[in-house]
Design an enzyme around this catalytic site. Structure first.
Site, short mmCIF file in Angstrom:
data_model
loop_
_atom_site.label_atom_id
_atom_site.label_comp_id
_atom_site.label_asym_id
_atom_site.label_seq_id
_atom_site.Cartn_x
_atom_site.Cartn_y
_atom_site.Cartn_z
N GLY A 1 3.77 -12.80 -7.13
CA GLY A 1 3.08 -12.37 -8.22
C GLY A 1 2.12 -13.44 -8.76
N HIS B 1 -7.47 -7.24 -2.66
CA HIS B 1 -7.14 -7.51 -1.51
C HIS B 1 -7.91 -8.49 -0.69
CE1 HIS B 1 -6.76 -6.01 2.75
NE2 HIS B 1 -7.81 -6.54 3.24
#
Length: 536
Positions: free
Chosen positions: A11, A104
């Site tokens: 993360g 992405h």
């Protein structure tokens, strides 16, 4: 704005957002589907609540998503941000939460899926990047919010590319998108499959700037020998530029970092004038500048302002360099000459100096006056890098005429003084602040630059005129000041030096006192209403 973050591993994008708080956004909760995910510890270190909702192998996606919704229901959040969340979300989740974003690691729609970096390398493309998009039920298909391009270098492997895209791309693009949402500037049009951002409508200062330059050379060193440096080029530039100049004497040493900087300053100064003009620059400041009927005469007048400081300087011309000018240039040591062309005889003379770099910035086109057309200013902005960012501004293209000047003294300037003041003003634009410039006719007499006190700049210009100028002095000259006089002392020092007319912006709360001092000393003074600071 409160964010619910979903991650399956470290993360790092979410933690970057937590650390930077773009637009004041805060992470309300971080949820992971892996009890061993490092993001749990990272979030705990930042006092961010965490939830773990693992999915058994036999559990349907929709059922798992309902459990995720139950886990985050007690938290107040306005945006969902995915960061390597290794689950394809369905309408079961998406219909129940606010807008969901994902980042992405490619420039979608190219290279979707989990192996984007491998696809990039296999395809041999030279640019990749990342995409922040709104999440829909299709994989890597939602409306695009923002993208960040990242170069692919020869020799890159997947690890190299992954790290560069993360740190240089995702860490830039994701906080940017979140900030836009936090500022309520984003509109998602699902029918058009598009995103619009309020205020991101281009113009000279868009919400986001992309600058693409190509490295053209490694330099010997930077400003000092212990600093490495390179020069990059914008290949779309049509304006005369030292970056794109042809160095005619190929055997001479290449330009250094300081050479480029000084030559750029000299060329920019010379672009101010339609008449034949010459300037000598040292450390980006003019040592002298003049216009005349020929560049040879202009150079002689410019050089005579301060021949001592001109030693080792850069010469710039706005007309073809002829042999008469070349012979003067080589009479003392100069580093570089910049001109829009050279006669063969001039080159024969200049090439006699082994390391005098001869730069041709012309393109062969001239206007009716003989001034090169590519000396017209066409690049609209200039920028200054800062640590962590850059300042961007419009170039100072102000060009005053006599009609722009306001006479504020009892004594009115003569036509000759007005011409001289306008010349001084346009030259002063290229002098570091605080800047003062003395001129007679259309040639400099003394220049005081880079002082922290305006009165010291006046005294420096007077000293230069009296001690360094050859065949001229300050007596009867005009003075230009790049900003207002806060007190009368600067004007009084100028009058003591022999100045008879002054051009300055005005705007000080003590303007009346300065005007009174000018009247007492019988000095004509005009105000421009605008200043010409140059701080870099």
């Amino acid at each position: 704005m409160k964010i619910a973050g979903l991650a399956s591993n470290r993360g790092r994008n979410l933690m970057n957002v937590a650390d930077r708080a773009p637009g004041g956004a805060e992470l309300a909760v971080v949820l992971t589907n892996d009890a061993d995910a490092p993001v749990i510890e990272a979030a705990a270190e930042r006092d961010i609540p965490t939830e773990v909702v693992e999915r058994p192998d036999d559990q349907e996606r929709e059922a798992h998503e309902l459990r995720v919704l139950d886990a985050i229901e007690e938290y107040d959040f306005d945006l969902v941000c995915l960061d390597g969340y290794m689950r394809v979300l369905t309408e079961t989740f998406l219909d129940e939460v606010p807008t969901t974003l994902n980042v992405h690691p490619s420039l979608l729609p190219a290279f979707p899926g989990m192996d984007a970096h491998e696809q990039v390398l296999d395809a041999g493309v030279k640019t990749t990047g990342c995409t922040v998009h709104v999440v829909d039920e299709e994989v890597d298909d939602g409306p695009i919010v923002t993208q960040e391009p990242i170069p692919v270098y020869d020799g890159d492997d997947v690890a190299d590319l992954k790290e560069r895209v993360l740190y240089e791309g995702e860490f830039t693009a994701y906080p940017r998108a979140i900030e836009w949402f936090a500022e309520d500037r984003v509109t998602v049009d699902w029918d058009a499959h598009s995103v619009t951002v309020e205020g991101d409508d281009g113009g000279p200062f868009p919400a986001r700037r992309l600058v693409s330059n190509d490295r053209t050379a490694d330099l010997r060193y930077g400003e000092n020998p212990h600093q490495d440096a390179a020069v990059y080029a914008d290949r779309t530039t049509e304006e005369a530029s030292v970056v794109h100049a042809d160095q005619l004497n190929e055997g001479a040493k290449a330009l250094s970092y300081n050479n480029y900087n000084d030559a750029d300053g000299a060329l920019n100064l010379i672009k101010e004038f339609d008449e034949p003009a010459a300037a000598v620059i040292k450390h980006t400041n003019p040592a002298g500048c003049a216009t005349a009927d020929s560049v040879a005469e202009a150079y002689e007048r410019a050089l005579s302002t301060d021949p001592q400081s001109a030693f080792g300087g850069i010469v710039a011309l706005n007309r073809e360099c002829d042999v008469a000018t070349a012979e003067q240039i080589v009479d003392s040591f100069k580093e570089i000459v910049v001109a829009p062309g050279y006669t063969d005889d001039a080159l024969d003379v200049l090439f006699q100096k082994e390391n005098l770099r001869v730069l041709d910035v012309g393109d062969g086109r001239t206007g009716e006056s003989g001034r090169p057309e590519n000396y017209d200013v066409t690049e609209p902005i200039t920028e200054k890098p800062l640590v962590g960012g850059r300042l961007v501004q419009e170039r100072d293209t102000q060009h005053l005429t006599a009609d722009d000047l306001e006479v504020v003294t009892d004594r009115e300037p003569t036509d000759e003084q007005i011409e001289s003041m306008l010349f001084a003003w346009h030259t002063l634009k290229h002098v570091k602040s605080n800047g003062i410039l003395f001129a007679k006719g259309t040639e400099t007499v003394g220049i005081g630059m880079g002082q922290v006190s305006r009165v010291d700049a006046v005294r420096l210009a007077a000293m230069k005129a009296d001690e360094h100028a050859q065949g001229k002095d300050a007596d009867g000259a005009v003075m230009a000041s790049d900003a207002f006089f806060p007190f009368p002392d600067g004007l009084e020092a100028a009058a003591e030096a022999g100045i008879e007319a002054v051009i300055q912006p005005g705007g000080s709360k003590n303007d009346d006192m300065v005007i009174e001092a000018a009247n007492e000393h019988d000095v004509a003074m005009v105000l421009t209403g605008q200043r010409s600071f140059r701080h870099d």
